[in-house]
Design a protein around this motif. Structure first.
Motif, PDB file in Angstrom:
ATOM      1  N   LYS A 359     -23.807  -0.755  18.431  1.00 42.68           N
ATOM      2  CA  LYS A 359     -24.120   0.723  17.997  1.00 42.68           C
ATOM      3  C   LYS A 359     -22.894   1.087  16.883  1.00 42.68           C
ATOM      4  N   GLN A 360     -21.872   0.360  17.105  1.00 37.48           N
ATOM      5  CA  GLN A 360     -20.693   0.722  16.213  1.00 37.48           C
ATOM      6  C   GLN A 360     -20.859   0.520  14.879  1.00 37.48           C
ATOM      7  N   VAL A 361     -21.660  -0.941  14.699  1.00 34.70           N
ATOM      8  CA  VAL A 361     -22.269  -1.190  13.150  1.00 34.70           C
ATOM      9  C   VAL A 361     -23.382  -0.340  12.917  1.00 34.70           C
ATOM     10  N   ALA A 362     -24.287   0.120  13.888  1.00 37.83           N
ATOM     11  CA  ALA A 362     -25.485   0.859  13.527  1.00 37.83           C
ATOM     12  C   ALA A 362     -24.686   2.422  12.836  1.00 37.83           C
ATOM     13  N   VAL A 363     -23.808   3.017  13.658  1.00 39.16           N
ATOM     14  CA  VAL A 363     -23.287   4.297  13.251  1.00 39.16           C
ATOM     15  C   VAL A 363     -22.795   4.212  12.013  1.00 39.16           C
ATOM     16  N   ARG A 364     -21.812   3.431  11.994  1.00 35.75           N
ATOM     17  CA  ARG A 364     -21.237   3.125  10.588  1.00 35.75           C
ATOM     18  C   ARG A 364     -22.284   2.956   9.233  1.00 35.75           C
ATOM     19  N   LEU A 365     -23.231   2.043   9.559  1.00 37.53           N
ATOM     20  CA  LEU A 365     -24.044   1.817   8.373  1.00 37.53           C
ATOM     21  C   LEU A 365     -24.767   3.058   8.204  1.00 37.53           C
ATOM     22  N   GLU A 366     -25.129   3.743   9.112  1.00 36.95           N
ATOM     23  CA  GLU A 366     -26.028   5.024   8.870  1.00 36.95           C
ATOM     24  C   GLU A 366     -25.071   5.993   8.120  1.00 36.95           C
ATOM     25  N   SER A 367     -23.884   6.291   8.354  1.00 42.85           N
ATOM     26  CA  SER A 367     -23.064   7.173   7.766  1.00 42.85           C
ATOM     27  C   SER A 367     -22.752   6.782   6.413  1.00 42.85           C
ATOM     28  N   SER A 368     -22.739   5.463   6.095  1.00 45.58           N
ATOM     29  CA  SER A 368     -22.134   4.943   4.624  1.00 45.58           C
ATOM     30  C   SER A 368     -23.543   4.965   3.939  1.00 45.58           C
ATOM     31  N   ILE A 369     -24.694   4.745   4.397  1.00 44.26           N
ATOM     32  CA  ILE A 369     -25.992   4.747   3.659  1.00 44.26           C
ATOM     33  C   ILE A 369     -26.369   6.512   3.380  1.00 44.26           C
ATOM     34  N   GLU A 370     -25.819   7.088   4.385  1.00 43.70           N
ATOM     35  CA  GLU A 370     -26.035   8.626   3.933  1.00 43.70           C
ATOM     36  C   GLU A 370     -25.105   9.325   2.967  1.00 43.70           C
ATOM     37  N   LYS A 371     -23.715   8.656   2.847  1.00 45.10           N
ATOM     38  CA  LYS A 371     -22.808   9.029   1.893  1.00 45.10           C
ATOM     39  C   LYS A 371     -23.262   8.472   0.584  1.00 45.10           C
ATOM     40  N   ALA A 372     -23.883   7.292   0.685  1.00 44.91           N
ATOM     41  CA  ALA A 372     -24.231   6.642  -0.847  1.00 44.91           C
ATOM     42  C   ALA A 372     -25.433   7.471  -1.391  1.00 44.91           C
ATOM     43  N   MET A 373     -26.414   8.122  -0.461  1.00 39.27           N
ATOM     44  CA  MET A 373     -27.644   8.517  -0.739  1.00 39.27           C
ATOM     45  C   MET A 373     -27.229  10.132  -1.203  1.00 39.27           C
TER      46      MET A 373
END
Length: 390
Positions: A359-373
């Motif tokens: 879940k640590q990976v999932a949360v960081r991935l989600e926030s990174s995608i949101e930032k990029a978008m």
């Protein structure tokens, strides 16, 4: 909390590798990790759900037709978004996951479940000779370009649209490539990164690109020297016997390559059981001696940094602190090339999204995608002002 000491025991067949592998001994919180590993291993990515238990949110397999032959298909695992009444009505950009070596679409199951709960539709494709996708006639000669073509087939099928005038384009999507999959998605975008294609209606470029613990856009020996310093016999044997699987032949090699010393043995064993029996030596050579990004570093820099590039500020590079293969030298170079800073997760191995701290990976991935978008989109320019490829 009580603890137990876990020591690994290997089959006699693997003893020839073990002289180069320190025994894995770690003190692990007993109840917590065992319960987490049981929960993970009960998920659809490790075990198929019975048909009678399936509902509208259960994962489904899409068979994507492939031009290789009339009966060739790519396996694609689809998780529809879970939409709650309180959720905003606006649809979120779907995600396409691309796996790395010895893996298949199955490996993204936990991440797909996470994003499903967030209302995001996700797809994970198995490239040729992986998972339940078609097998080519000469799998050992499969090159990076072949696998990038598979990504294009999936993108056109899943996101392609044709208007009333017959013009083809694609709906917005996010592209995530893990490990070798990170190299494959970079090759794919490089096939469509000419400036004249940046503004074209038929552009296949994603809205954001994520290189998840993936390889650099240029040829390099770093990953090979990393493994050579740890397991020289395994790496040498993979070339001498033309069998790349020797790189990860054995439980401890799988642990060292994909996980950490804290990963429960049950998870390591489950992943080992699902890994492909072999892999293409050809694309391993591509990673090492040929440029991943067509046109090399200059063209990769242009896509990541030119003010008119549709992917400027929208390329995410993620690293895993406990990764023994894709190390900081690789992700630092990749992030510099694309004009960004690496997102590094400490305490995570190469397959961290399949471990107890996934879940640590999932949360960081989600926030990174949101930032990029949410990064400002380039305003565009006249074609005369765009750089000319050479």
């Amino acid at each position: 909390m009580s603890s137990i000491t876990v020591t690994s025991t290997e089959h006699q067949y693997e003893s020839k590798w073990n002289q180069f592998i320190p025994p894995t001994i770690s003190t692990i919180p007993h109840t917590n990790l065992l319960s987490k590993s049981k929960e993970i291993l009960s998920q659809p990515c490790f075990t198929d759900l019975p048909e009678e238990s399936r509902d509208s949110y259960s994962p489904r397999t899409i068979h994507i037709p492939h031009p290789y032959s009339e009966d060739s298909y790519l396996e694609c695992i689809h998780y529809p978004p879970h939409k709650k009444p309180s959720q905003e009505s606006a649809d979120k950009t779907p995600i396409l996951f691309v796996h790395g070596a010895f893996h298949g679409a199955w490996c993204f199951g936990l991440l797909q479940q996470y994003f499903q709960a967030k209302g995001v539709e996700t797809f994970a494709v198995s490239l040729r000779n992986h998972g339940k996708s078609f097998r080519s006639h000469l799998p050992a000669s499969t090159h990076l370009g072949h696998l990038a073509e598979d990504v294009e087939v999936a993108v056109r099928y899943l996101f392609g649209i044709t208007d009333q005038n017959g013009k083809k384009s694609v709906n917005p999507y996010v592209l995530v490539g893990h490990s070798v999959g990170g190299a494959i998605v970079q090759r794919f975008v490089s096939m469509h990164s000419e400036p004249e294609k940046w503004r074209g209606e038929d552009s296949l470029l994603p809205s954001a690109l994520v290189i998840l613990f993936g390889f650099a856009p240029v040829p390099q020996l770093t990953w090979m020297s990393n493994w050579w310093s740890r397991h020289p016999v395994a790496l040498l044997s993979s070339f001498v016997f033309v069998r790349p699987k020797y790189v990860f032949e054995g439980r401890e090699l799988v642990r060292d390559g994909f996980f950490t010393s804290e990963t429960p043995e049950e998870i390591v064993a489950a992943v080992q059981d699902k890994m492909e029996a072999n892999e293409s030596l050809a694309f391993m050579m591509d990673l090492t001696f040929h440029s991943v990004f067509l046109g090399g570093e200059p063209q990769a820099k242009r896509l990541g940094n030119h003010p008119d590039s549709p992917l400027k500020g929208k390329i995410v590079v993620m690293g895993a602190g406990e990764d023994k293969i894709v190390t900081s030298d690789i992700w630092d170079f990749t992030s510099r090339t694309y004009g960004t800073e690496p997102e590094v997760l400490q305490g995570v191995g190469h397959d961290g999204f399949l471990d107890t701290n996934w879940k640590q990976v999932a949360v960081r991935l989600e926030s990174s995608i949101e930032k990029a978008m949410n990064a400002p989109r380039s305003v565009g320019s006249t074609m005369s002002s765009l750089p000319v490829s050479r």
